[in-house]
Design an enzyme around this catalytic site. Structure first.
Site, PDB file in Angstrom:
ATOM      1  N   ASP A  80       0.803  -1.221   0.000  1.00 33.74           N
ATOM      2  CA  ASP A  80       0.000   0.000   0.000  1.00 33.74           C
ATOM      3  C   ASP A  80       0.839   1.275   0.000  1.00 33.74           C
ATOM      4  OD1 ASP A  80       0.711  -0.951   2.559  1.00 33.74           O
ATOM      5  OD2 ASP A  80      -0.810   0.275   3.537  1.00 33.74           O
ATOM      6  N   GLU A 139      -0.613  -2.140   5.328  1.00 36.16           N
ATOM      7  CA  GLU A 139       0.345  -2.038   6.439  1.00 36.16           C
ATOM      8  C   GLU A 139       0.279  -0.657   7.073  1.00 36.16           C
ATOM      9  OE1 GLU A 139       3.614  -0.988   8.776  1.00 36.16           O
ATOM     10  OE2 GLU A 139       3.354  -0.107   6.785  1.00 36.16           O
ATOM     11  N   GLU A 140       0.050   0.362   6.256  1.00 33.05           N
ATOM     12  CA  GLU A 140       0.083   1.731   6.759  1.00 33.05           C
ATOM     13  C   GLU A 140      -1.028   2.036   7.769  1.00 33.05           C
ATOM     14  OE1 GLU A 140       2.491   3.554   6.488  1.00 33.05           O
ATOM     15  OE2 GLU A 140       3.558   3.099   4.634  1.00 33.05           O
ATOM     16  N   HIS A 363       7.765   8.632   4.543  1.00 27.16           N
ATOM     17  CA  HIS A 363       6.517   9.404   4.608  1.00 27.16           C
ATOM     18  C   HIS A 363       6.709  10.864   4.191  1.00 27.16           C
ATOM     19  CE1 HIS A 363       4.173   6.428   7.415  1.00 27.16           C
ATOM     20  NE2 HIS A 363       5.016   5.806   6.606  1.00 27.16           N
TER      21      HIS A 363
END
Length: 391
Positions: A80, A139-140, A363
């Site tokens: 993702d 996962e995020e 990020h």
């Protein structure tokens, strides 16, 4: 321990791996929306002759059965992207979707594991056991791994191994120390209730802004004064919403934050203390507090045998100098849910290279991957599986 056929296959297919990564990077999909990505993975594995199935709604599990009987080792990659605006304006493969970006390297993880799968197919007949390929969504938001486990991702698995590209250590380095690697990651929400009123008549009100501000200042002493200083922990208040107008005393205040630690008892203690601090702070000023504590990922604790095998494989495959000792991070990783079920470990593969501008934090809108380091990650996946099954 090292299979030369695997090493050669990774090198021969490195251009294809990079091309896949660039395709995925330009077409990012958020958590639980990885429909195109998972279909691409499913098709690729199927063309390799790997038996695979989809999980609900966007995961893929493939199994390569070796020519000999043996154990089963699982390799995991997440797929993702993030809600981040890409700032790499000159990148030819930059995200085509505004506000969405692979800002954490999951595009590289997926590509590396596909390359590893292709290399392992080449030694299928010599494999004493099976390799499970786990392509995980979400996962995020820390919910994908748990869903994959619930859908049988590690049933019959003896060991699980995962990799994260890591921009904070030098390219091609491999870090996998035994013990704590990633912290548990929880969310807390606090609602403070006061009594609103006119800003010029404070004596008739209970100011929720004062209550919330006092809590934010005092709650740090949960870590500094109630926890053993040899037990790392972080309490961060990241959001506070309070008030409606400059001359109105706030009746409500909303606070959100995160708790990170490695120890289960410390985690339990902080959860209890947050409620104690919230209730007592509100009571001092005559208000009330409601606390919601949401447990996210567990701490990622690398198994000693597995992490030692990773280090041995890395040293033999790439040289002793690539083995890197990286301190545990307070970042969260839902790989922990696999380790709750079976032994294993989680490695970091360095991608930080200032000359290529790939040293940006995960990020961040300028995050990018040193694509030459992907061959290290892909081979580490495949060589670990080979070494584990042959040990």
């Amino acid at each position: 321990m090292i299979n030369e056929t695997i090493k050669n296959a990774i090198q021969e297919n490195s251009e294809e791996m990079v091309a896949i990564r660039r395709k995925l990077h330009s077409e990012p999909e958020l958590s639980w929306e990885e429909y195109e990505t998972s279909q691409f993975v499913f098709n690729y594995l199927t063309e390799l002759g790997i038996e695979c199935r989809k999980t609900e709604p966007t995961g893929v599990i493939g199994t390569l059965k070796g020519g000999k009987e043996g154990k089963t080792v699982a390799l995991r990659a997440d797929m993702d992207a993030l809600s981040v605006e890409e700032l790499n304006v000159d990148l030819p493969y930059k995200s085509v979707t505004s506000g969405k970006m692979h800002a954490c390297g999951h595009d590289a993880h997926t590509s590396m594991l596909l390359a590893a799968a292709k290399a392992l197919v080449g030694v299928k007949d010599q494999l004493p056991g099976s390799v499970r390929f786990i392509f995980q969504p979400a996962e995020e938001v820390a919910t994908g791994a748990k869903a994959m486990v619930e859908q049988g991702a590690v049933e019959g698995v003896d060991d699980v191994f995962g990799i994260h590209i890591w921009s904070q250590i030098p390219s091609h380095s491999v870090a996998c120390n035994p013990g704590p690697s990633f912290a548990s990651a929880d969310i807390f929400k606090v609602h403070f209730k006061g009594r609103g009123g006119h800003g010029a008549i404070p004596q008739n009100s209970i100011d929720a802004a004062i209550i919330a501000s006092s809590f934010v200042m005092n709650v740090q002493s949960v870590v500094s004064r109630t926890i053993d200083p040899q037990q790392p922990a972080v309490v961060t208040v990241g959001k506070m919403v309070v008030g409606t107008r400059f001359n109105i005393i706030a009746e409500n205040a909303e606070i959100e934050g995160t708790v990170r630690c490695f120890d289960a008892e410390t985690r339990d203690h902080i959860e209890k203390q947050l409620k104690v601090y919230a209730d007592n702070t509100a009571e001092i000023f005559g208000g009330t507090a409601t606390v919601e504590y949401i447990r996210g990922t567990q701490a990622v604790i690398n198994g000693e045998e597995s992490s030692e095998l990773v280090r041995q494989v890395a040293a033999e495959a790439f040289g002793e100098n690539v083995v890197y000792d990286e301190k545990p991070t307070m970042g969260g990783e839902d790989f922990s849910f696999y380790l709750d079920e079976v032994p294993g470990s989680f490695a970091l593969v360095g991608s930080g290279n200032a000359e290529k501008d790939t040293q940006w934090a995960h990020h961040h809108g300028k995050f990018n991957v040193d694509e030459e380091a992907m061959a290290t990650g892909a081979e580490l996946y495949a060589q670990y599986a080979w070494a584990y099954l042959n040990k």
